[in-house]
Motif scaffolding. Structure first.
Motif, PDB file in Angstrom:
ATOM      1  N   SER A 390       0.798  -1.227   0.000  1.00  0.00           N
ATOM      2  CA  SER A 390       0.000   0.000   0.000  1.00  0.00           C
ATOM      3  C   SER A 390       0.831   1.277   0.000  1.00  0.00           C
ATOM      4  CB  SER A 390      -0.944   0.000   1.203  1.00  0.00           C
ATOM      5  OG  SER A 390      -1.927  -1.020   1.049  1.00  0.00           O
ATOM      6  N   THR A 391       2.142   1.217   0.227  1.00  0.00           N
ATOM      7  CA  THR A 391       2.939   2.440   0.063  1.00  0.00           C
ATOM      8  C   THR A 391       2.869   2.909  -1.389  1.00  0.00           C
ATOM      9  OG1 THR A 391       4.966   1.148  -0.321  1.00  0.00           O
ATOM     10  CG2 THR A 391       4.548   1.898   1.936  1.00  0.00           C
ATOM     11  N   LYS A 393       0.298   3.110  -3.096  1.00  0.00           N
ATOM     12  CA  LYS A 393      -0.939   3.864  -3.334  1.00  0.00           C
ATOM     13  C   LYS A 393      -0.670   5.358  -3.485  1.00  0.00           C
ATOM     14  CE  LYS A 393      -3.905   0.424  -1.176  1.00  0.00           C
ATOM     15  NZ  LYS A 393      -4.572  -0.024   0.052  1.00  0.00           N
ATOM     16  N   ASN A 426      -9.400  -6.742   1.491  1.00  0.00           N
ATOM     17  CA  ASN A 426      -8.707  -5.745   2.292  1.00  0.00           C
ATOM     18  C   ASN A 426      -7.961  -6.427   3.430  1.00  0.00           C
ATOM     19  OD1 ASN A 426      -9.301  -2.925   1.334  1.00  0.00           O
ATOM     20  ND2 ASN A 426     -11.389  -3.763   1.402  1.00  0.00           N
ATOM     21  N   ILE A 444      -7.370   6.467   0.831  1.00  0.00           N
ATOM     22  CA  ILE A 444      -5.924   6.517   1.040  1.00  0.00           C
ATOM     23  C   ILE A 444      -5.596   6.455   2.529  1.00  0.00           C
ATOM     24  CG2 ILE A 444      -3.857   7.946   0.757  1.00  0.00           C
ATOM     25  CD1 ILE A 444      -4.796   6.652  -1.818  1.00  0.00           C
ATOM     26  N   SER A 447      -6.299   3.032   3.660  1.00  0.00           N
ATOM     27  CA  SER A 447      -5.620   2.063   2.798  1.00  0.00           C
ATOM     28  C   SER A 447      -6.558   0.979   2.301  1.00  0.00           C
ATOM     29  CB  SER A 447      -4.432   1.430   3.539  1.00  0.00           C
ATOM     30  OG  SER A 447      -3.503   0.894   2.635  1.00  0.00           O
ATOM     31  N   ASN A 449      -7.776  -1.431  -0.172  1.00  0.00           N
ATOM     32  CA  ASN A 449      -7.274  -2.111  -1.371  1.00  0.00           C
ATOM     33  C   ASN A 449      -8.316  -2.159  -2.484  1.00  0.00           C
ATOM     34  OD1 ASN A 449      -4.846  -2.646  -0.088  1.00  0.00           O
ATOM     35  ND2 ASN A 449      -5.478  -4.694   0.585  1.00  0.00           N
ATOM     36  N   VAL A 561      -3.399  10.269   6.145  1.00  0.00           N
ATOM     37  CA  VAL A 561      -2.990   8.966   6.696  1.00  0.00           C
ATOM     38  C   VAL A 561      -2.541   9.124   8.143  1.00  0.00           C
ATOM     39  CG1 VAL A 561      -1.419   7.011   6.412  1.00  0.00           C
ATOM     40  CG2 VAL A 561      -2.300   8.194   4.399  1.00  0.00           C
ATOM     41  N   SER A 566      -3.864   5.067   9.244  1.00  0.00           N
ATOM     42  CA  SER A 566      -3.033   4.044   9.874  1.00  0.00           C
ATOM     43  C   SER A 566      -1.739   4.572  10.480  1.00  0.00           C
ATOM     44  CB  SER A 566      -2.697   2.970   8.830  1.00  0.00           C
ATOM     45  OG  SER A 566      -2.128   3.561   7.671  1.00  0.00           O
ATOM     46  N   LYS A 581       2.710   6.946   4.485  1.00  0.00           N
ATOM     47  CA  LYS A 581       1.848   5.835   4.054  1.00  0.00           C
ATOM     48  C   LYS A 581       2.411   4.539   4.613  1.00  0.00           C
ATOM     49  CE  LYS A 581      -1.647   4.171   1.890  1.00  0.00           C
ATOM     50  NZ  LYS A 581      -1.707   3.136   2.955  1.00  0.00           N
ATOM     51  N   THR A 582       1.521   3.693   5.065  1.00  0.00           N
ATOM     52  CA  THR A 582       1.895   2.336   5.479  1.00  0.00           C
ATOM     53  C   THR A 582       1.737   1.394   4.305  1.00  0.00           C
ATOM     54  OG1 THR A 582      -0.358   1.896   6.209  1.00  0.00           O
ATOM     55  CG2 THR A 582       1.193   2.708   7.875  1.00  0.00           C
ATOM     56  N   GLY A 583       2.314   0.201   4.434  1.00  0.00           N
ATOM     57  CA  GLY A 583       2.166  -0.798   3.380  1.00  0.00           C
ATOM     58  C   GLY A 583       2.356  -2.200   3.908  1.00  0.00           C
TER      59      GLY A 583
END
Length: 634
Positions: A390-391, A393, A426, A444, A447, A449, A561, A566, A581-583
């Motif tokens: 997800s980073t 995104k 997700n 976003i 996150s 999916n 974010v 998150s 951003k998290t991933g």
């Protein structure tokens, strides 16, 4: 009287006189020619022609040539050039010839030029030269010969941005077996015993000992003098033939400092020499990886040369000609020692391959590149190729904005979604209360999916790849670093394209590449990373640069974010606003088990941190605390 007879009698004396004059001229001319042909000029030229290779008819002269010039010819790899500058004047059976000598020295050390004189004398068998040592070189003693010594340059250093030395000459001990000291001991037994004590491959070291000659010192392991307490040297001393040789060699000032960034220098092996086609010689320093490889010439410098006169009987030598070495220089990097140590400490307890990369968005300077304990031999932060989850995104969001979607555009976020028969879901950590419709900003922040992949008809793969290029994905690695800068195949379609929208499928990136993505958002323009402080680092040209509106919208989305999604744990950090951003990316290990890559990218002010753990949990759970520790301590 007949007039014709009278004329004949008058011509007779004239003809006789002319004939006598002609004969006299021929005699005198022949004597002069013989004198010129026998005056030693040809012999002087023949001497100059014979001196380079020692091509004399006399074995004694050839032997003297080889004794005096042989070592220098072997060292330079070529005979000298000798020209007859002046044949001199023959005087009472003697002639002094002047000879100009030119030696071409190895390793671009230029030439050595000088002049000598040789005396030729005429004897019963013609002209011959007296080949004294001074004919071969000026003021050469009777027992001296010429030879060449390499003048080693002083090794340069690699420093951090403030000049602190990170790599340079260090004191080491080379541990090994001296075969001359084995006496009656079994070489193989000694080799295996020492290898066992030093924890190296016994078979390989035993074979090395067998391959070396009877008078060789066979190295087994090189250690830092500061680390000798970590090895059983007292026990090793009891092994027949053991020897420890102290020397200076280039190395990082601290073991495992910025692995994959600094690189290394080592002495060329026999295999290096053999495979180099003459480019590498024994004793040369061979560079591998990173800054050291990129800046080898600057660090190593250029060797000098010294022509010496050696008296083997007296055991003396003196310099006749010297070309000074050019010492290595300081290579300054962009690394920040404080941040590097902080990043290394933040992942010191990870039991999986992990990395932290710190970047300055305004300049692209790499401030830190740290690896967890299990990742030290493989710099995953630089060359790792992983699904960014997800980073990525951040890239998808830019592509959607360019396609007309706004932060307030409503998207659908179901719990699961199916694209061409493949089901996507997700993260299990996502609250069921969020499923349904939501604006892009929330998709976003939380996150989602499915919200991203269901827009695969809004943005095609080429547009997604273009957005990735704008944010720095796929650019060339920076000079001085071996790095993977990510890849997005513009030809992917269908399921692969849908998966790419959420950072899976065939999308790949390294932590450095994802740090560059966020740095480009924070900077408002594509960022090119750099590790060499003095290198030019202009922003790479892209077909679609970030606009001011795109930058503002992207920063707003990634700020959400932190404030609502998150990365809420970063909301309380003092100072400039944090965006990020998290991933989380799924992968399958060698045992077929489903695992998770954990990612976080965050930016605050002029600093970006990318944290990655190969075998972790969700981004906010595993990588998040690592990134926060670095950001707090920066």
């Amino acid at each position: 009287m007949d007039s014709s007879a009278s004329r004949s009698r008058r011509r007779g004396p004239v003809i006789l006189v002319v004939a006598l004059v002609v004969i006299a001229a021929l005699v005198v001319g022949g004597l002069l020619w013989r004198q010129r042909a026998d005056n030693g000029e040809e012999e002087a030229q023949a001497l100059a022609d014979a001196l380079p290779e020692g091509d004399f008819s006399s074995e004694t002269d050839t032997a003297e040539h080889d004794r005096i010039l042989g070592p220098l010819i072997e060292a330079t790899g070529a005979a000298p050039e000798v020209e007859l500058a002046d044949a001199g004047t023959a005087d009472d059976g003697l002639r002094t010839a002047t000879l100009d000598w030119t030696w071409t020295l190895p390793d671009d050390a230029g030439t050595w030029e000088y002049t000598t004189e040789a005396t030729l004398h005429r004897g019963e068998d013609g002209w011959s030269a007296d080949l004294t040592p001074e004919v071969f070189a000026p003021d050469l003693g009777d027992r001296e010969n010429l030879d060449l010594k390499t003048v080693d340059p002083t090794l340069g250093t690699v420093t951090d941005r403030d000049g602190k030395e990170l790599y340079g000459p260090g004191e080491v001990k080379v541990l090994g077996l001296d075969k001359t000291q084995l006496e009656d001991a079994d070489p193989e037994a000694s080799a295996r015993e020492l290898a066992g004590l030093l924890d190296i491959d016994e078979d390989r070291f035993a074979q090395s000992v067998a391959d070396y000659g009877p008078d060789a010192f066979v190295p087994a392991l090189t250690i830092r003098v500061s680390d000798e307490g970590d090895y059983p040297l007292d026990d090793a001393a009891d092994v027949a033939g053991f020897r420890a040789v102290e020397k200076t060699q280039p190395l990082a000032t601290e073991r495992d400092y910025a692995p994959g960034v600094l690189g290394a220098l080592r002495e060329a092996s026999a295999e290096d020499v053999e495979e180099s086609d003459g480019e590498i010689e024994s004793g040369d320093l061979v560079a591998s990886g990173g800054i050291v490889a990129a800046e080898r010439e600057a660090l190593v410098g250029t060797a000098g040369a010294k022509v010496i006169a050696v008296d083997p009987d007296a055991g003396t030598e003196r310099s006749l000609h010297e070309v000074a070495a050019v010492d290595g220089t300081e290579v300054r990097t962009t690394l920040d020692d404080h941040l590097q140590r902080l990043a290394t400490s933040a992942i010191a307890d990870e039991d999986s391959a992990s990395a932290v990369v710190a970047l300055r968005p305004s300049t692209g300077e790499v401030l830190a590149s740290a690896l967890g304990p299990t990742g030290q031999s493989y710099p995953v932060g630089l060359v790792g190729q992983y699904a960014p989850g997800s980073t990525f995104k951040a890239v998808t969001a830019l592509a959607l904005l360019r396609a007309g979607v706004t932060p307030d555009t409503t998207l659908q976020c179901p719990e699961t979604a199916t694209v061409e028969g493949r089901s996507f879901k997700n993260a299990d950590s996502m609250s069921p209360d969020l499923f349904g419709s939501m604006p892009l900003r929330d998709a976003i922040a939380h996150s989602c999916n499915t919200a991203m992949l269901l827009e695969y008809d809004t943005v095609d793969q080429q547009q997604l790849a273009d957005a990735a290029t704008t944010l720095g994905i796929g650019q060339d690695a920076p000079t001085g670093l071996e790095a993977f800068m990510g890849s997005v195949d513009p030809e992917d379609e269908g399921v692969e394209h849908a998966a790419a929208m959420m950072g899976q499928g065939r999308v790949l990136a390294s932590p450095l590449a994802m740090a560059v993505v966020l740095a480009s958002v924070q900077n408002g323009a594509t960022v090119q990373p750099k590790i060499l402080a003095d290198s030019d680092s202009a922003a790479p040209e892209v077909d679609s640069p970030l606009t001011e509106d795109e930058t503002a919208q992207m920063q707003e989305l990634l700020r959400g974010v932190v404030t609502d999604g998150s990365l809420r744990d970063f909301a309380d950090l003092p100072g400039d606003p944090v965006i990020g951003k998290t991933g989380t990316a799924e992968w399958t290990n060698e045992d077929g088990e489903l695992k998770l890559h954990s990612w976080v990218i965050v930016a605050q002010g002029d600093l970006v941190i990318a944290a990655f753990v190969e075998d972790g949990s969700y981004g906010s759970t595993t990588a998040g605390p690592i990134a926060r520790e670095v950001l707090e301590g920066a």
